[in-house]
Write a protein that holds these residues in place. Structure first.
Motif, mmCIF file in Angstrom:
data_model
loop_
_atom_site.group_PDB
_atom_site.id
_atom_site.type_symbol
_atom_site.label_atom_id
_atom_site.label_comp_id
_atom_site.label_asym_id
_atom_site.label_seq_id
_atom_site.Cartn_x
_atom_site.Cartn_y
_atom_site.Cartn_z
ATOM 1 N N ASP A 141 41.362 21.394 -23.818
ATOM 2 C CA ASP A 141 41.714 20.437 -22.412
ATOM 3 C C ASP A 141 41.423 20.981 -21.508
ATOM 4 O O ASP A 141 41.168 21.328 -19.775
ATOM 5 C CB ASP A 141 43.037 20.290 -22.836
ATOM 6 C CG ASP A 141 44.063 21.095 -23.057
ATOM 7 O OD1 ASP A 141 44.054 21.698 -23.888
ATOM 8 O OD2 ASP A 141 44.828 20.715 -21.849
ATOM 9 N N ASP B 16 34.682 18.862 -25.083
ATOM 10 C CA ASP B 16 35.050 17.165 -26.291
ATOM 11 C C ASP B 16 34.622 18.683 -27.720
ATOM 12 O O ASP B 16 35.302 18.602 -28.431
ATOM 13 C CB ASP B 16 33.949 16.475 -25.933
ATOM 14 C CG ASP B 16 34.532 15.742 -25.328
ATOM 15 O OD1 ASP B 16 35.881 15.256 -24.869
ATOM 16 O OD2 ASP B 16 34.071 15.339 -25.132
ATOM 17 N N SER B 17 34.326 19.802 -27.244
ATOM 18 C CA SER B 17 34.094 20.610 -28.259
ATOM 19 C C SER B 17 33.945 22.414 -28.488
ATOM 20 O O SER B 17 33.539 22.037 -26.592
ATOM 21 C CB SER B 17 33.221 20.342 -29.538
ATOM 22 O OG SER B 17 31.693 21.196 -28.726
ATOM 23 N N GLU C 239 30.931 23.280 -27.118
ATOM 24 C CA GLU C 239 30.456 23.387 -25.776
ATOM 25 C C GLU C 239 30.701 23.993 -25.118
ATOM 26 O O GLU C 239 29.979 24.826 -23.469
ATOM 27 C CB GLU C 239 30.729 21.535 -25.481
ATOM 28 C CG GLU C 239 31.202 21.434 -24.134
ATOM 29 C CD GLU C 239 31.613 19.855 -23.652
ATOM 30 O OE1 GLU C 239 31.336 19.282 -22.404
ATOM 31 O OE2 GLU C 239 32.482 18.790 -25.027
#
Length: 122
Positions: free
Chosen positions: A99, A104-105, A108
Motif C-alpha cells: 500500500d 500490486d506486487s 512491480e
C-alpha cells in the motif's frame, strides 16, 4: 546484511583566496548506506528514485552538495548494491507494505523505483 546505494557524482572546487586548481571538476563514486528493511530510512528508494533514475535531480544534487560540502554539478544513480540476505529482506518488507507503493506486487515496486539497477552478490 549489507547494502548501499551507489552514485556517480560530478563536483567542482571553487577555491577562495586567489588560489586556482586544475582540474576544477572531479568525478567520484558516492555510496549511501541502505537502511535495514523496515527501519527508519528504508524507503529511501521510494522517496528518491524512479525507474532506476533520481526522481528530482535538482533536489538530490542539493542534498549531495550539502553532504559533501562542495558544489555538485550532477549526480547519477548507479545501483543498489546488496547481498542476497538484504535483498530478500527488502522484498519481504515491500510485500508486507504494498500500500505504501500503490502497487500490486513486489516485482512491480522494484521495477517502478529501482528499474534494473540492482546488483546482488551471493
Amino acid at each position: 546484511m549489507d547494502a548501499q546505494y551507489a552514485f556517480a557524482v560530478r563536483f567542482r572546487l571553487d577555491p577562495d583566496y586567489e588560489v586556482r586548481v586544475e582540474p576544477q571538476v572531479f568525478e567520484t563514486r558516492m555510496e549511501r548506506v541502505a537502511a535495514e528493511p523496515g527501519e527508519p530510512g528504508w524507503l529511501f528508494f521510494r522517496d528518491n528514485l524512479w525507474r532506476g533514475e533520481i526522481g528530482d535531480r535538482d533536489h538530490f544534487r542539493e542534498l549531495t552538495a550539502d553532504a559533501l560540502g562542495v558544489p555538485v554539478d550532477s549526480v547519477e544513480y548507479r545501483a543498489l548494491e546488496t547481498d542476497r540476505e538484504y535483498y530478500d529482506a527488502l522484498k519481504e518488507e515491500v510485500a508486507a507494505h504494498l500500500d505504501l507503493f500503490k502497487a500490486d506486487s513486489t516485482a512491480e515496486v522494484l521495477n517502478k523505483y529501482l528499474g534494473s539497477s540492482v546488483e546482488v552478490t551471493d
